[in-house]
Design an enzyme around this catalytic site. Structure first.
Site, PDB file in Angstrom:
ATOM      1  N   GLU A 193       1.002  -0.631  -0.056  1.00  0.00           N
ATOM      2  CA  GLU A 193      -0.316   0.117  -0.181  1.00  0.00           C
ATOM      3  C   GLU A 193       0.740   1.420  -0.128  1.00  0.00           C
ATOM      4  O   GLU A 193       2.042   1.095   0.985  1.00  0.00           O
ATOM      5  CB  GLU A 193      -1.043  -0.020   1.125  1.00  0.00           C
ATOM      6  N   LYS A 225      -9.635   2.063  -2.702  1.00  0.00           N
ATOM      7  CA  LYS A 225      -9.714   2.078  -1.234  1.00  0.00           C
ATOM      8  C   LYS A 225     -10.929   2.340  -0.709  1.00  0.00           C
ATOM      9  O   LYS A 225     -11.436   3.495  -0.553  1.00  0.00           O
ATOM     10  CB  LYS A 225      -8.984   2.501  -0.183  1.00  0.00           C
ATOM     11  N   CYS A 242      -6.098  -2.853   1.955  1.00  0.00           N
ATOM     12  CA  CYS A 242      -5.166  -2.714   3.922  1.00  0.00           C
ATOM     13  C   CYS A 242      -6.346  -2.833   4.400  1.00  0.00           C
ATOM     14  O   CYS A 242      -6.757  -3.948   4.914  1.00  0.00           O
ATOM     15  CB  CYS A 242      -4.094  -1.071   4.310  1.00  0.00           C
TER      16      CYS A 242
END
Length: 250
Positions: free
Chosen positions: A38, A103, A137
């Site tokens: 990330e 995300k 994540c």
């Protein structure tokens, strides 16, 4: 399918240095997919106006690498677009064409939700016969969003997940593989970032039964995935047929 992930000690806010390190680390490597952490070009940074790509620098780097290695490259980077900032995960094909996922679950504990804009869709990429769900994540903590509706074979997670919470990272990766009857490859960064958070080596690839199938070679994490083995496993254990249905509100 051969996947190689790079446990990268990301240089804080320095894209050119990170690009150089990645090139050097992967110079002699061969794989079908290369996976980067990330925000691989900057570190997990909330100074978006300073570090975010304004001219798709990280994407162009991935496209260059993909063409040179004749392989797919994936990882996330901070991006500014139309006055908004996104934590964007790219999946760049060998020909340079790119899919991307913004995300969805922003890490409010660090204030990410105050700086970046959440994505509005789930993204599945088709590559060499595999259907691949892209996740970043904190998405790992939300199983409904990753629920397998018989529409993917593998999840790629890229992360900056600190050592102090690494037990959750490792257990949830395995859980996602088991509950979704899929391959899960989770790549975390290593080292210490600009916020003085430490990241231990904790990257893994799991099969649908929870077995680890990755091997570590220095800073590299490698796995070979057999789609026929997965199909046989799913045909024998048809647990997905009994899953609950969920409505995801984006």
């Amino acid at each position: 399918m051969k996947i190689t992930g790079l446990n990268l000690d990301i240089v804080w806010k320095n894209k050119e240095k990170n690009f150089k390190v990645i090139e050097n680390e992967l110079h002699r490597q061969e794989a079908d997919i290369f996976l980067l952490p990330e925000m691989f070009s900057t570190g997990f940074c909330m100074d978006a106006s300073e570090v975010a790509d304004k001219n798709y620098e990280s994407l162009e780097f991935l496209q260059k690498m993909a063409k040179e290695k004749n392989a797919a490259f994936s990882g996330s980077a901070p991006v500014e677009e139309d006055g908004k900032f996104y934590n964007r995960m790219y999946f760049v094909h060998p020909d340079g064409n790119a899919d991307f996922y913004d995300k969805r679950h922003l890490f409010s504990f660090s204030g990410e939700d105050k700086v970046y804009t959440p994505g509005k869709k789930r993204v599945i990429v088709n590559y060499k016969g595999f259907r691949i769900l892209l996740q970043v994540c904190y998405d790992l903590r939300f199983p409904v969003f990753a629920r397998n509706n018989d529409d993917y074979d593998m999840i790629l997670y890229v992360a900056n997940w600190p050592e102090k919470r690494v037990e959750a990272w490792e257990h949830l990766l395995k859980a996602r593989a088991i509950e979704n009857l899929c391959f899960v490859f989770g790549l975390n960064r290593i080292g210490t970032d600009g916020n003085n958070l430490f990241y231990q080596e904790s990257s893994h690839c799991f099969f649908a039964d929870g077995r680890e199938i990755s091997q570590k070679e220095g800073n590299l994490v490698k796995a070979e995935l057999n789609l026929e083995e997965l199909k046989d496993f799913r045909n024998h254990f048809q647990f997905l047929n009994d899953r609950d249905s969920f409505e995801i509100k984006l």
